[in-house]
Design a protein around this motif. Structure first.
Motif, mmCIF file in Angstrom:
data_model
loop_
_atom_site.group_PDB
_atom_site.id
_atom_site.type_symbol
_atom_site.label_atom_id
_atom_site.label_comp_id
_atom_site.label_asym_id
_atom_site.label_seq_id
_atom_site.Cartn_x
_atom_site.Cartn_y
_atom_site.Cartn_z
ATOM 1 N N LEU A 26 166.174 35.649 37.838
ATOM 2 C CA LEU A 26 166.450 36.432 36.639
ATOM 3 C C LEU A 26 165.144 36.829 35.971
ATOM 4 C CD1 LEU A 26 168.533 37.540 34.588
ATOM 5 C CD2 LEU A 26 168.449 35.312 33.443
ATOM 6 N N ARG A 220 171.957 44.414 28.955
ATOM 7 C CA ARG A 220 172.211 44.029 30.341
ATOM 8 C C ARG A 220 172.986 42.716 30.340
ATOM 9 N NH1 ARG A 220 168.555 41.722 34.403
ATOM 10 N NH2 ARG A 220 166.862 41.744 32.870
ATOM 11 N N CYS A 222 174.509 39.326 32.739
ATOM 12 C CA CYS A 222 174.584 38.516 33.957
ATOM 13 C C CYS A 222 175.833 37.656 33.871
ATOM 14 C CB CYS A 222 173.356 37.620 34.089
ATOM 15 S SG CYS A 222 171.811 38.492 34.287
ATOM 16 N N ILE A 229 174.573 33.367 39.769
ATOM 17 C CA ILE A 229 174.842 34.696 39.212
ATOM 18 C C ILE A 229 175.668 35.455 40.243
ATOM 19 C CG2 ILE A 229 173.828 36.905 38.511
ATOM 20 C CD1 ILE A 229 171.413 35.370 37.490
ATOM 21 N N GLN A 232 175.526 41.335 38.021
ATOM 22 C CA GLN A 232 174.527 41.653 37.009
ATOM 23 C C GLN A 232 174.392 43.165 36.917
ATOM 24 O OE1 GLN A 232 170.784 39.493 37.451
ATOM 25 N NE2 GLN A 232 169.645 41.323 36.916
ATOM 26 N N SER A 308 172.621 47.707 39.771
ATOM 27 C CA SER A 308 173.371 46.474 39.554
ATOM 28 C C SER A 308 173.150 45.516 40.719
ATOM 29 C CB SER A 308 174.861 46.774 39.404
ATOM 30 O OG SER A 308 175.098 47.680 38.353
#
Length: 331
Positions: A26, A220, A222, A229, A232, A308
């Motif tokens: 991330l 944004r 997640c 994840i 996202q 994405s």
């Protein structure tokens, strides 16, 4: 030099040999607002507690955490302490357990100012008063010497935000900061976070179950499930066309404020025990969209043409309009 403020790479966490976080990647850009959503137990809070070195000693953490390009995971304690509260600050969901009940509020704020900015005495008190005014504490000059129990729940959360801002952080992590508050106070805290970000330019990570709140504050999102994840993307893209069945399930469980009242569609079952995760996709036992590959092959988080990211063998189609309408009217 990296353009990202914080970069997490392959971040993993285990407790007593049981892995609960499975390789989180991330990035948080400067001034960016990111939402982290998912059910309780999905790993949202653990991700950032691990990144800041705030997990208990029994936790085993591996991977990489870089702040402004500098590795802090596994580094000297002094390095982590310089980052915590200085570069990155965190506010927690229950201020009553985060504020020391036997120390006056003024001292708790000035302690942070001394630690991170070297302010002492009258200068520290003046800055503490300014921070209390900034977060909307009325009559700050009189109330700076009160104890936490002499403030309401919403005011205690504002004081926690003031303490987090004391070190002038570049990133504020807000861990479900409105959970224990009533609807009116929740709205006020969200407005405050939006205002502070606009005034200071700090980045924000907003951890929440509330998709309506996330839609207000973030750019944004997640989506986490079982320590990974799974999806996202930008707020507009992900809210309009959630592709992962779990994300779609979160939207379907939101009551609509438009049109006829309909029965909510809950996600069946619960988040799996990390000691007994399915062989393939962890969401398979709860997923009506699953195919045979889902049971045996764990999907990788892959990049999509629109920017994405998705980890799913069989994505779903366009979201129901009712879900988006519900979010529009939720706040």
């Amino acid at each position: 030099m990296t353009t990202n403020l914080v970069e997490l790479r392959d971040l993993k966490v285990s407790f007593d040999g049981v892995q609960v976080l499975h390789g989180i990647d991330l990035d948080v850009g400067r001034g960016e607002a990111i939402g982290l959503v998912g059910e309780s137990g999905c790993g949202k809070s653990v991700t950032w507690l691990a990144a800041l070195g705030l997990l208990p000693g029994k936790a085993s953490v591996s991977g990489s955490v870089r702040v402004e390009g500098r590795e802090i995971l596994g580094g000297a304690r002094s390095t982590q302490e310089a980052v915590r509260g200085g570069k990155v600050a965190m506010i927690f969901q229950d201020p009553s357990s985060s504020l020391n009940p036997v120390i006056r509020i003024g001292r708790q704020i000035t302690e942070a100012l001394t630690l991170h900015r070297g302010l002492k005495g009258a200068a520290a008190k003046a800055e503490a008063l300014r921070l209390m005014d900034m977060v909307g504490i009325p009559d700050a000059r009189r109330r700076i010497d009160l104890f936490p129990h002499e403030f309401s729940g919403g005011q205690c959360q504002r004081l926690m935000i003031a303490m987090a801002l004391a070190g002038e952080p570049d990133l504020l992590i807000a861990d479900e900061p409105t959970t224990a508050l009533d609807a009116t106070i929740q709205a006020q805290i969200l407005d405050l976070l939006i205002q502070l970000r606009a005034e200071t330019g700090m980045a924000t990570v907003f951890i929440s179950h509330d998709l309506g709140a996330v839609s207000q504050i973030c750019e944004r999102v997640c989506v986490m499930y079982a320590g990974r994840i799974v999806e996202q993307g930008g707020i507009d893209t992900l809210f309009a066309t959630p592709r992962h069945p779990y994300t779609r399930g979160l939207f379907d469980a939101i009551p609509s404020l438009h049109g006829e009242r309909t029965r909510l569609i809950p996600i069946p079952g619960t988040v799996p025990d990390p000691r007994h995760l399915p062989e393939g996709c962890a969401f398979t036992p709860r997923c009506s969209n699953a195919v045979e590959a889902c049971r045996h092959l764990r999907p990788a988080l892959t990049d999509l043409p629109d920017g994405s990211r998705l980890a799913c063998h069989r994505p779903v189609g366009t979201a129901k309009a009712a879900a988006c309408h519900a979010l529009e009217g939720a706040h």
